[in-house]
Design a protein around this motif. Structure first.
Motif, short mmCIF file in Angstrom:
data_model
loop_
_atom_site.label_atom_id
_atom_site.label_comp_id
_atom_site.label_asym_id
_atom_site.label_seq_id
_atom_site.Cartn_x
_atom_site.Cartn_y
_atom_site.Cartn_z
N LEU A 200 -5.07 9.02 5.36
CA LEU A 200 -5.14 7.75 4.64
C LEU A 200 -4.11 7.82 3.53
CD1 LEU A 200 -8.98 7.13 4.45
CD2 LEU A 200 -7.29 5.80 5.74
N ARG A 201 -3.22 6.84 3.51
CA ARG A 201 -2.10 6.88 2.57
C ARG A 201 -2.20 5.72 1.58
NH1 ARG A 201 2.37 7.72 7.39
NH2 ARG A 201 1.64 9.78 8.05
N LEU A 202 -1.93 6.04 0.32
CA LEU A 202 -1.82 5.05 -0.74
C LEU A 202 -0.72 5.53 -1.65
CD1 LEU A 202 -2.70 2.52 -2.29
CD2 LEU A 202 -4.42 3.93 -3.44
N GLY A 203 0.43 4.87 -1.57
CA GLY A 203 1.60 5.34 -2.31
C GLY A 203 1.97 6.73 -1.84
N LYS A 204 2.16 7.64 -2.80
CA LYS A 204 2.52 9.02 -2.45
C LYS A 204 1.30 9.89 -2.18
CE LYS A 204 6.88 8.91 -4.90
NZ LYS A 204 7.74 9.52 -5.89
N ASN A 205 0.11 9.35 -2.42
CA ASN A 205 -1.12 10.08 -2.18
C ASN A 205 -1.48 10.04 -0.69
OD1 ASN A 205 -3.49 11.53 -2.99
ND2 ASN A 205 -4.62 9.63 -2.64
N VAL A 206 -1.68 11.20 -0.11
CA VAL A 206 -2.06 11.30 1.30
C VAL A 206 -3.33 12.12 1.39
CG1 VAL A 206 -1.40 12.13 3.59
CG2 VAL A 206 0.34 11.16 2.07
N ASP A 207 -4.39 11.51 1.90
CA ASP A 207 -5.65 12.21 2.12
C ASP A 207 -5.79 12.52 3.61
OD1 ASP A 207 -6.58 12.23 -0.53
OD2 ASP A 207 -7.39 10.20 -0.33
N VAL A 208 -5.79 13.79 3.95
CA VAL A 208 -6.04 14.23 5.32
C VAL A 208 -7.54 14.24 5.51
CG1 VAL A 208 -5.74 16.12 6.97
CG2 VAL A 208 -3.94 15.62 5.29
N PHE A 209 -8.02 13.76 6.67
CA PHE A 209 -9.46 13.65 6.86
C PHE A 209 -9.86 13.92 8.30
CE2 PHE A 209 -7.84 9.46 7.92
CZ PHE A 209 -8.54 9.12 9.07
N THR A 210 -11.12 14.25 8.45
CA THR A 210 -11.75 14.27 9.78
C THR A 210 -12.63 13.02 9.86
OG1 THR A 210 -13.61 15.59 9.00
CG2 THR A 210 -11.75 16.78 9.98
N ALA A 211 -12.89 12.58 11.07
CA ALA A 211 -13.67 11.35 11.27
C ALA A 211 -14.80 11.62 12.25
CB ALA A 211 -12.77 10.25 11.80
N THR A 212 -15.96 11.08 11.91
CA THR A 212 -17.13 11.16 12.77
C THR A 212 -17.59 9.74 13.05
OG1 THR A 212 -17.77 13.22 11.69
CG2 THR A 212 -19.46 12.09 13.00
N GLU A 213 -17.70 9.39 14.31
CA GLU A 213 -18.13 8.03 14.64
C GLU A 213 -19.61 7.85 14.32
OE1 GLU A 213 -17.13 4.54 17.82
OE2 GLU A 213 -16.62 6.61 18.34
N VAL A 214 -19.93 6.70 13.74
CA VAL A 214 -21.29 6.37 13.34
C VAL A 214 -22.02 5.71 14.51
CG1 VAL A 214 -22.67 4.97 11.73
CG2 VAL A 214 -20.58 6.11 10.93
N ALA A 215 -23.26 6.10 14.75
CA ALA A 215 -24.07 5.51 15.83
C ALA A 215 -24.40 4.06 15.51
CB ALA A 215 -25.36 6.32 16.00
N THR B 250 0.83 -1.21 0.00
CA THR B 250 0.00 0.00 0.00
C THR B 250 0.86 1.25 0.00
OG1 THR B 250 -1.74 -1.24 1.15
CG2 THR B 250 -1.90 1.16 1.18
N ARG B 251 1.95 1.25 0.76
CA ARG B 251 2.85 2.40 0.77
C ARG B 251 3.48 2.62 -0.60
NH1 ARG B 251 4.56 0.14 5.64
NH2 ARG B 251 6.48 -0.56 4.65
N ARG B 252 3.53 1.57 -1.41
CA ARG B 252 4.09 1.68 -2.76
C ARG B 252 3.01 1.91 -3.82
NH1 ARG B 252 7.07 0.00 0.74
NH2 ARG B 252 9.32 0.04 0.66
N GLY B 253 1.79 2.16 -3.37
CA GLY B 253 0.73 2.50 -4.29
C GLY B 253 -0.11 1.35 -4.79
#
Length: 149
Positions: A83-98, A24-27
């Motif tokens: 969330l990282r996939l290869g060189k792509n990095v998605d910064v995110f916020t998280a909300t817990e689901v009921a 995954t780190r390699r894409g």
């Protein structure tokens, strides 16, 4: 809150997770795999683990098949991560689901990854009734992901 946790074995920690993370780190995504990075709730240091990114109706989710593990506790404290996939990095916020809203998400997750993680769901599968899925919902944290970058 449930305290359900299924600890990974030696093979999972030292072979499987490392192999999936390496790819995954390699894409190379294995069935939707990403490397989750979240700040530790005590140390503040980045902690990483491979996860399966679930998409339902255009929305992204992280579901914890092993229960209330370290990354779920860190996610609650941090409120997001990367969330990282290869060189792509998605910064995110998280909300817990009921718990009441988890049934379709648990069903979708099990439909896609039951062969990999089904053992952690105590005999409940994608074809189980809504009542059975709702019964196990407290044992499996789910976070709705909102990418911010």
């Amino acid at each position: 809150m449930s305290t359900h946790v299924v600890q990974p074995g030696w093979f999972t920690v030292n072979v499987f997770n490392r192999a999936v993370s390496w790819l995954t780190r390699r894409g190379v995504s294995i069935w939707g795999s990403r490397v989750l990075a979240v700040r530790g709730r005590k140390s503040g240091q980045w902690r990483t683990t491979p996860v399966n990114l679930l998409t339902v109706d255009g929305q992204q989710y992280l579901l914890a098949p092993r229960g209330h593990v370290q990354w779920t506790r860190n996610m609650r404290a941090a409120g997001g991560g990367e969330l990282r996939l290869g060189k792509n990095v998605d910064v995110f916020t998280a909300t817990e689901v009921a718990d009441d809203d988890k049934v379709p998400l648990l069903r979708a997750y099990l439909k896609r990854w039951k062969a990999e993680v089904g053992v952690f769901f105590n005999g409940v599968g994608p074809d189980s009734s809504d009542a059975e899925l709702r019964r196990i919902a407290p044992d499996h944290p789910v976070f709705r992901i909102t990418v911010t970058n």
